[in-house]
Design an enzyme around this catalytic site. Structure first.
Site, PDB file in Angstrom:
ATOM      1  N   ARG A  70      -6.055  -6.084  12.527  1.00  0.00           N
ATOM      2  CA  ARG A  70      -6.291  -4.756  13.125  1.00  0.00           C
ATOM      3  C   ARG A  70      -7.406  -4.001  12.425  1.00  0.00           C
ATOM      4  O   ARG A  70      -7.992  -3.078  12.990  1.00  0.00           O
ATOM      5  CB  ARG A  70      -4.978  -3.955  13.157  1.00  0.00           C
ATOM      6  CG  ARG A  70      -4.172  -4.296  14.406  1.00  0.00           C
ATOM      7  CD  ARG A  70      -2.726  -3.982  14.254  1.00  0.00           C
ATOM      8  NE  ARG A  70      -2.066  -4.999  13.458  1.00  0.00           N
ATOM      9  CZ  ARG A  70      -0.975  -4.804  12.754  1.00  0.00           C
ATOM     10  NH1 ARG A  70      -0.414  -3.624  12.737  1.00  0.00           N
ATOM     11  NH2 ARG A  70      -0.438  -5.790  12.065  1.00  0.00           N
ATOM     12  N   GLU A 107       6.204 -10.349  -0.420  1.00  0.00           N
ATOM     13  CA  GLU A 107       7.624 -10.288  -0.777  1.00  0.00           C
ATOM     14  C   GLU A 107       8.170 -11.704  -1.010  1.00  0.00           C
ATOM     15  O   GLU A 107       8.870 -11.962  -1.969  1.00  0.00           O
ATOM     16  CB  GLU A 107       8.397  -9.576   0.331  1.00  0.00           C
ATOM     17  CG  GLU A 107       9.766  -9.124  -0.118  1.00  0.00           C
ATOM     18  CD  GLU A 107      10.476  -8.343   0.962  1.00  0.00           C
ATOM     19  OE1 GLU A 107       9.864  -8.102   2.019  1.00  0.00           O
ATOM     20  OE2 GLU A 107      11.646  -7.994   0.734  1.00  0.00           O
TER      21      GLU A 107
HETATM   22  P1  AMP Z   1       0.205  -4.272   2.691  1.00  0.00           P
HETATM   23  O1  AMP Z   1      -0.658  -5.374   2.172  1.00  0.00           O
HETATM   24  O2  AMP Z   1       1.633  -4.403   2.327  1.00  0.00           O
HETATM   25  O3  AMP Z   1      -0.364  -2.895   2.356  1.00  0.00           O
HETATM   26  O4  AMP Z   1       0.224  -4.411   4.265  1.00  0.00           O
HETATM   27  C1  AMP Z   1      -0.863  -4.029   4.972  1.00  0.00           C
HETATM   28  C2  AMP Z   1      -1.127  -4.917   6.170  1.00  0.00           C
HETATM   29  O5  AMP Z   1       0.076  -5.301   6.845  1.00  0.00           O
HETATM   30  C3  AMP Z   1      -1.960  -4.132   7.137  1.00  0.00           C
HETATM   31  O6  AMP Z   1      -3.047  -4.958   7.504  1.00  0.00           O
HETATM   32  C4  AMP Z   1      -1.037  -3.800   8.280  1.00  0.00           C
HETATM   33  O7  AMP Z   1      -1.661  -4.123   9.488  1.00  0.00           O
HETATM   34  C5  AMP Z   1       0.208  -4.642   8.084  1.00  0.00           C
HETATM   35  N1  AMP Z   1       1.460  -3.849   8.017  1.00  0.00           N
HETATM   36  C6  AMP Z   1       2.250  -3.691   6.934  1.00  0.00           C
HETATM   37  N2  AMP Z   1       3.337  -2.968   7.210  1.00  0.00           N
HETATM   38  C7  AMP Z   1       3.236  -2.616   8.505  1.00  0.00           C
HETATM   39  C8  AMP Z   1       4.044  -1.843   9.406  1.00  0.00           C
HETATM   40  N3  AMP Z   1       5.212  -1.272   9.025  1.00  0.00           N
HETATM   41  N4  AMP Z   1       3.621  -1.689  10.681  1.00  0.00           N
HETATM   42  C9  AMP Z   1       2.461  -2.249  11.073  1.00  0.00           C
HETATM   43  N5  AMP Z   1       1.670  -2.992  10.290  1.00  0.00           N
HETATM   44  C10 AMP Z   1       2.045  -3.193   9.019  1.00  0.00           C
END
Ligand code: AMP
Length: 183
Positions: A70, A107
């Protein structure tokens, strides 16, 4: 923060909460209704692009980086608006030429992100764009890729921050983080 009654505020209201997707316990933030609305998409792209400008409105970045997938959708129009190129940061094995790679913990298990070695030049100033900042692992890995290229992160700009997760801490204090919405 979006001004009350602004196009940006209306845009952010279009983000849909989807419980238990893609697995039980996750509240998925679905931006597709926002993307499908021209005024909303324009407002969000404009607000993210503003992070790449100085106080006089002049672009101050050389490249926009967006993370799969995205970050591609939002990052490419932000780059066009700023008048600079767009660079995709992809999951392992997708980019066809020489890459830098950074692995980070999920995780369960590990993920790897890559960027083409010649896509960002030493000394470039880069704006990193994504939709959701959750744990910050994706943003942190992308920042590390920029460093491997010898470039500098001007700022990280995301549509939404999940404030109950440590994403902001992962980005750190040395780089400006702009989020249009914190939930
Ligand atoms: P992180 O690496 O944990 O910060 O996760 C970020 C990536 O995961 C981003 O590219 C988001 O598109 C996706 N992502 C993580 N959590 C969500 C969520 N609750 N809803 C939508 N996309 C998420």
């Amino acid at each position: 923060m979006a001004e009350p009654g602004s196009d940006l505020e209306s845009a952010l209201a279009l983000i849909a909460d989807v419980p238990d997707f893609p697995e039980p316990g996750i509240l998925f933030k679905d931006i597709t209704p926002l993307l499908a609305d021209h005024a909303a998409l324009r407002a969000v792209v404009g607000a993210l692009a503003a992070v790449g400008r100085d106080d006089d409105g002049r672009p101050v970045v050389d490249k926009v980086l967006g993370m799969e997938s995205r970050g591609f959708i939002l990052g490419a129009p932000v780059a066009l608006e700023l008048g600079v190129g767009f660079v995709p940061v992809r999951k392992a094995g997708k980019l066809p030429r020489a890459t830098y790679a950074v692995s980070y913990a999920l995780e369960y298990g590990e993920a790897t992100l890559e960027v083409h070695r010649d896509a960002v030049r030493p000394g470039d100033r880069v704006l990193v764009v994504d939709d959701v900042l959750a744990t910050g692992g994706t943003a942190r890995a992308t920042m590390d890729l920029v460093e491997k290229c010898g470039a500098e992160v001007h700022a990280v700009a995301v549509l939404m921050e999940l404030g109950f997760l440590p994403g902001r801490r992962a980005v750190g204090d040395d780089v400006a983080l702009t989020t249009l919405l914190t939930v």
